[in-house]
Design a protein around this motif. Structure first.
Motif, PDB file in Angstrom:
ATOM      1  N   ALA A  84       0.830  -1.212   0.000  1.00  0.00           N
ATOM      2  CA  ALA A  84       0.000   0.000   0.000  1.00  0.00           C
ATOM      3  C   ALA A  84       0.859   1.255   0.000  1.00  0.00           C
ATOM      4  O   ALA A  84       1.984   1.254   0.516  1.00  0.00           O
ATOM      5  CB  ALA A  84      -0.912  -0.006   1.224  1.00  0.00           C
ATOM      6  N   PRO A  85       0.363   2.353  -0.573  1.00  0.00           N
ATOM      7  CA  PRO A  85       1.061   3.632  -0.407  1.00  0.00           C
ATOM      8  C   PRO A  85       1.030   4.037   1.061  1.00  0.00           C
ATOM      9  O   PRO A  85       0.248   3.490   1.858  1.00  0.00           O
ATOM     10  CB  PRO A  85       0.243   4.593  -1.282  1.00  0.00           C
ATOM     11  CG  PRO A  85      -1.120   3.988  -1.346  1.00  0.00           C
ATOM     12  CD  PRO A  85      -0.902   2.498  -1.316  1.00  0.00           C
ATOM     13  N   THR A  86       1.858   4.989   1.436  1.00  0.00           N
ATOM     14  CA  THR A  86       1.965   5.381   2.846  1.00  0.00           C
ATOM     15  C   THR A  86       0.615   5.741   3.451  1.00  0.00           C
ATOM     16  O   THR A  86       0.250   5.255   4.533  1.00  0.00           O
ATOM     17  CB  THR A  86       2.928   6.569   2.999  1.00  0.00           C
ATOM     18  OG1 THR A  86       4.222   6.172   2.533  1.00  0.00           O
ATOM     19  CG2 THR A  86       3.030   7.002   4.443  1.00  0.00           C
ATOM     20  N   SER A  87      -0.153   6.560   2.762  1.00  0.00           N
ATOM     21  CA  SER A  87      -1.463   6.968   3.281  1.00  0.00           C
ATOM     22  C   SER A  87      -2.398   5.769   3.424  1.00  0.00           C
ATOM     23  O   SER A  87      -3.201   5.708   4.361  1.00  0.00           O
ATOM     24  CB  SER A  87      -2.103   8.010   2.367  1.00  0.00           C
ATOM     25  OG  SER A  87      -1.309   9.169   2.298  1.00  0.00           O
ATOM     26  N   GLY A  88      -2.275   4.823   2.498  1.00  0.00           N
ATOM     27  CA  GLY A  88      -3.090   3.616   2.591  1.00  0.00           C
ATOM     28  C   GLY A  88      -2.761   2.802   3.826  1.00  0.00           C
ATOM     29  O   GLY A  88      -3.653   2.283   4.498  1.00  0.00           O
ATOM     30  N   VAL A 140      11.260   8.207   4.800  1.00  0.00           N
ATOM     31  CA  VAL A 140      12.525   7.750   4.228  1.00  0.00           C
ATOM     32  C   VAL A 140      12.308   7.043   2.894  1.00  0.00           C
ATOM     33  O   VAL A 140      13.180   7.103   2.004  1.00  0.00           O
ATOM     34  CB  VAL A 140      13.285   6.827   5.217  1.00  0.00           C
ATOM     35  CG1 VAL A 140      13.741   7.621   6.430  1.00  0.00           C
ATOM     36  CG2 VAL A 140      12.426   5.642   5.651  1.00  0.00           C
ATOM     37  N   TYR A 141      11.157   6.393   2.720  1.00  0.00           N
ATOM     38  CA  TYR A 141      10.893   5.724   1.440  1.00  0.00           C
ATOM     39  C   TYR A 141      10.755   6.745   0.311  1.00  0.00           C
ATOM     40  O   TYR A 141      11.251   6.518  -0.805  1.00  0.00           O
ATOM     41  CB  TYR A 141       9.624   4.881   1.534  1.00  0.00           C
ATOM     42  CG  TYR A 141       9.291   4.173   0.240  1.00  0.00           C
ATOM     43  CD1 TYR A 141       9.979   3.015  -0.127  1.00  0.00           C
ATOM     44  CD2 TYR A 141       8.317   4.673  -0.622  1.00  0.00           C
ATOM     45  CE1 TYR A 141       9.702   2.370  -1.328  1.00  0.00           C
ATOM     46  CE2 TYR A 141       8.032   4.043  -1.827  1.00  0.00           C
ATOM     47  CZ  TYR A 141       8.724   2.892  -2.175  1.00  0.00           C
ATOM     48  OH  TYR A 141       8.447   2.266  -3.370  1.00  0.00           O
ATOM     49  N   ASP A 142      10.088   7.871   0.579  1.00  0.00           N
ATOM     50  CA  ASP A 142       9.946   8.913  -0.446  1.00  0.00           C
ATOM     51  C   ASP A 142      11.294   9.460  -0.890  1.00  0.00           C
ATOM     52  O   ASP A 142      11.452   9.886  -2.038  1.00  0.00           O
ATOM     53  CB  ASP A 142       9.082  10.064   0.082  1.00  0.00           C
ATOM     54  CG  ASP A 142       7.615   9.682   0.201  1.00  0.00           C
ATOM     55  OD1 ASP A 142       7.217   8.658  -0.402  1.00  0.00           O
ATOM     56  OD2 ASP A 142       6.864  10.387   0.908  1.00  0.00           O
TER      57      ASP A 142
END
Length: 503
Positions: free
Chosen positions: A242-246, A353-355
Motif C-alpha cells: 500500500a502507499p503510505t497513506s493507505g 525515508v521511502y519517499d
C-alpha cells in the motif's frame, strides 16, 4: 439536537468533497486545487466531529444523535444512526487521520491524483457510516463497501506486487463477511427486526446452542478484520504494497472495525456464546501477541515489521475485550485509539525515508540520527509509544488491558504481558539499526530532514500521543458508562441459566 441529522452530515460531507474533486479538471494545473479540496473537506469534517463530541453527554450510556427513518418499506429495515461512548472515538479517530493521510500523499502520489483523493474521501464516508450505523443491514452495507476504495488504493497506487496484495486483502475480508451476512439473515428471519439495540433485548434470550452458531458466523468476519491469528496473513502484504497513506488508514482505522464488531455485536447480542468462546479468543490473542512479535524480530523490511507489530498490538485488544472486565474493555477501546495514532505515525515515518530513498529495507539505512535529527526525534517518540513507555498513550491502553486480563486469569495476564517485552525488543532493535550505527551507505549523504509539510503531519500525532498518555481521562471518562452497560449485559448472562428460546 437529536432532531438535527448531524451524523448524516458527517457521512455526506466527504461525499460532497469527492463530488467536487470529480468535477474538477484532471489537468496538471488543477492538481493543487484537487488536493486542496480534499484537504479542506477532511478538515471541515474533523471540525464537525469535534462539534459532535462537544455536544456528547458522557453520563448518558444510551445512543445519542439518533436518526431513524424507514429505508426498505414493508420489511422493518431502517436508515438508523446513532453513537455512544465507544463509537464516538472511532469517528473522531477517522476524521483526525484523514487530513494527515491527504498531507502524506501530497507529493508522493504522482499518477491519477484525482481518483486517489476521491477514493480517500469515499472511504472516510463509509467508515464513519460503519461506526454510526444502528441497523445491522445498514452496518453490513457500510462494512462491506469499505473494501472497494481500500482495494483500489492498494491495487492502483501500491508497490510492485500491489495487485496480489489487493486481491488477497479483498478475498480474505470478503470471505469472512459471507458468514456475517448469513448470521444477519438468520437474525432477521427469526426476529423480524434489524435494529441493533432492539436485538440487544432479543438475542440474549436465545439458547446457547443458537448463540454459538451466530457467534461463530460473526467471529470469522471480525477476526479477519482485526486481524487475529491465524487469519492475519493478508495484512503484512497489504501494508508493504500500500502507499503510505493507505497503510496509515488501514492500520489506524480499518483494523478497528473488527474490534468494534466484537464490542457492538458479539458481546451484547450473544453474551452466553461470548463467555463460552472467551478462552479460545484469549488463547488466539496470546498466540498473536507472542508469535507475530517473534516474526517481527526477523523482518528486514520496516513496513512489514510494523505490520506484524500491529497484529501483536491488536492481540492486546481482543484479549482485553474477552476478559469481560471494566479495565479490560476500557483498555481495549483505549488501545485501539492509541494504536490508530501510533501505528499510523510509524507508517508515516517509514514513508518519509521511502519517499527519499525508495526502499524500505532496514539494512539500507544507518546513522539517520546524525543526518535527520528532527526525524530521529519524531521516530523515537512513536517508537517509545509503541513499546508502551509510561507517559505515552501506548502505556495506558496496554496497562489497562493487562489489569483486566490479570483480574480474569493470572496465567493469561502473564502471557499477554510478554508482548510488552517482545515489543520493546523488535522496536528498539529497529531504531538502533536505523538511527545509531555509523553511516555506511554513501547514498544517504544527501538525505534531507523533515520538511514543513511533514512536520505539520506529525505534530498533531505527537500532541495526542503525549496528551492521552498524561491525561487518559479524555477518553476513559467518555467511554466508562457505555462500557459499564456492556459489561453488565455480559455479566448478567454469566449468572442466568437461560433455557427457553424465542424462535
Amino acid at each position: 439536537m437529536n432532531s438535527f441529522p448531524i451524523l448524516t452530515i458527517l457521512i455526506l460531507l466527504p461525499l460532497i468533497g469527492a463530488s467536487l474533486v470529480f468535477m474538477t479538471n484532471n489537468e496538471k494545473k488543477s492538481l493543487l486545487l484537487i488536493k486542496s479540496i480534499a484537504l479542506i473537506t477532511t478538515l471541515i469534517e474533523f471540525i464537525v466531529s469535534l462539534y459532535v463530541w462537544g455536544l456528547y453527554d458522557p453520563s448518558n450510556a444510551s445512543l445519542q444523535f439518533v436518526e431513524k427513518k424507514a429505508w426498505i418499506d414493508g420489511y422493518n429495515v431502517h436508515y438508523s444512526l446513532g453513537i455512544d461512548g465507544i463509537s464516538i472515538f472511532f469517528v473522531l479517530l477517522t476524521t483526525f487521520l484523514l487530513p494527515i493521510c491527504i498531507l502524506a500523499g501530497w507529493n508522493s502520489i504522482k499518477k491519477r491524483v484525482k481518483e486517489y483523493m476521491i477514493n480517500f474521501l469515499v472511504l472516510e464516508a463509509l467508515v464513519i457510516g460503519t461506526f454510526c450505523a444502528a441497523d445491522i443491514l445498514l452496518f453490513f452495507v457500510f462494512f462491506e463497501a469499505v473494501l472497494i476504495p481500500m482495494f483500489l488504493i492498494i491495487g492502483v497506487w501500491g508497490g510492485e506486487k500491489r495487485v496480489y496484495a489487493a486481491f488477497k486483502f479483498f478475498l480474505y475480508t470478503f470471505f469472512g463477511s459471507v458468514f456475517l451476512l448469513i448470521s444477519f439473515i438468520f437474525i432477521y428471519y427469526h426476529t423480524d427486526t434489524t435494529d441493533i439495540f432492539e436485538l440487544y433485548d432479543i438475542l440474549p434470550t436465545y439458547t446457547l446452542e443458537v448463540q454459538k452458531w451466530l457467534w461463530l458466523g460473526m467471529f470469522v468476519s471480525f477476526a479477519v478484520k482485526v486481524p487475529m491469528w491465524p487469519v492475519h496473513t493478508w495484512l503484512p502484504d497489504a501494508h508493504v504494497q500500500a502507499p503510505t497513506s493507505g497503510s496509515v488508514i488501514l492500520a489506524g482505522v480499518l483494523l478497528k472495525l473488527g474490534g468494534y464488531g466484537f464490542l457492538r455485536f458479539s458481546l451484547p447480542m450473544l453474551p452466553e456464546a461470548s463467555h463460552y468462546f472467551a478462552d479460545l479468543v484469549i488463547i488466539l490473542s496470546i498466540i498473536a501477541v507472542i508469535y507475530t512479535s517473534l516474526v517481527a524480530l526477523m523482518q528486514e523490511d520496516m513496513k512489514k515489521l510494523i505490520a506484524y507489530s500491529s497484529v501483536a498490538h491488536m492481540g492486546f485488544v481482543t484479549a482485553g475485550i474477552f476478559a469481560f472486565t471494566q479495565q479490560g474493555i476500557e483498555g481495549a477501546v483505549f488501545q485501539m485509539v492509541s494504536h490508530g495514532l501510533v501505528s499510523g505515525a510509524l507508517f508515516l515515518c517509514v514513508g518519509v525515508v521511502y519517499d527519499r530513498m525508495h526502499t524500505k529495507e532496514i539494512a539500507f539505512y544507518s546513522g539517520l540520527a546524525s543526518l535527520m535529527p528532527k526525524f530521529a526525534l519524531v521516530f523515537m517518540v512513536f517508537m517509545l509509544a509503541s513499546v508502551a513507555l509510561p507517559g505515552t498513550s501506548g502505556f495506558v491502553g496496554e496497562f489497562l488491558v493487562l489489569l483486566g486480563v490479570f483480574e480474569a486469569n493470572k496465567i493469561y495476564g502473564a502471557l499477554v504481558a510478554t508482548g510488552m517485552v517482545l515489543g520493546a525488543a523488535y522496536m528498539l532493535w529497529l531504531y538502533a539499526r536505523v538511527m545509531f550505527t555509523e553511516v555506511r551507505n554513501e547514498k544517504l549523504a544527501l538525505i534531507s530532514d523533515l520538511d514543513k509539510r511533514e512536520v505539520a503531519a506529525f505534530l498533531p500525532l505527537l500532541f495526542l500521543v503525549i496528551i492521552l498518555g498524561i491525561y487518559p481521562k479524555v477518553i476513559t471518562k467518555n467511554i466508562a458508562s457505555s462500557v459499564e452497560v456492556l459489561k453488565d449485559i455480559v455479566d448478567q448472562s454469566a449468572i442466568n441459566d437461560i433455557n427457553d428460546t424465542n424462535y
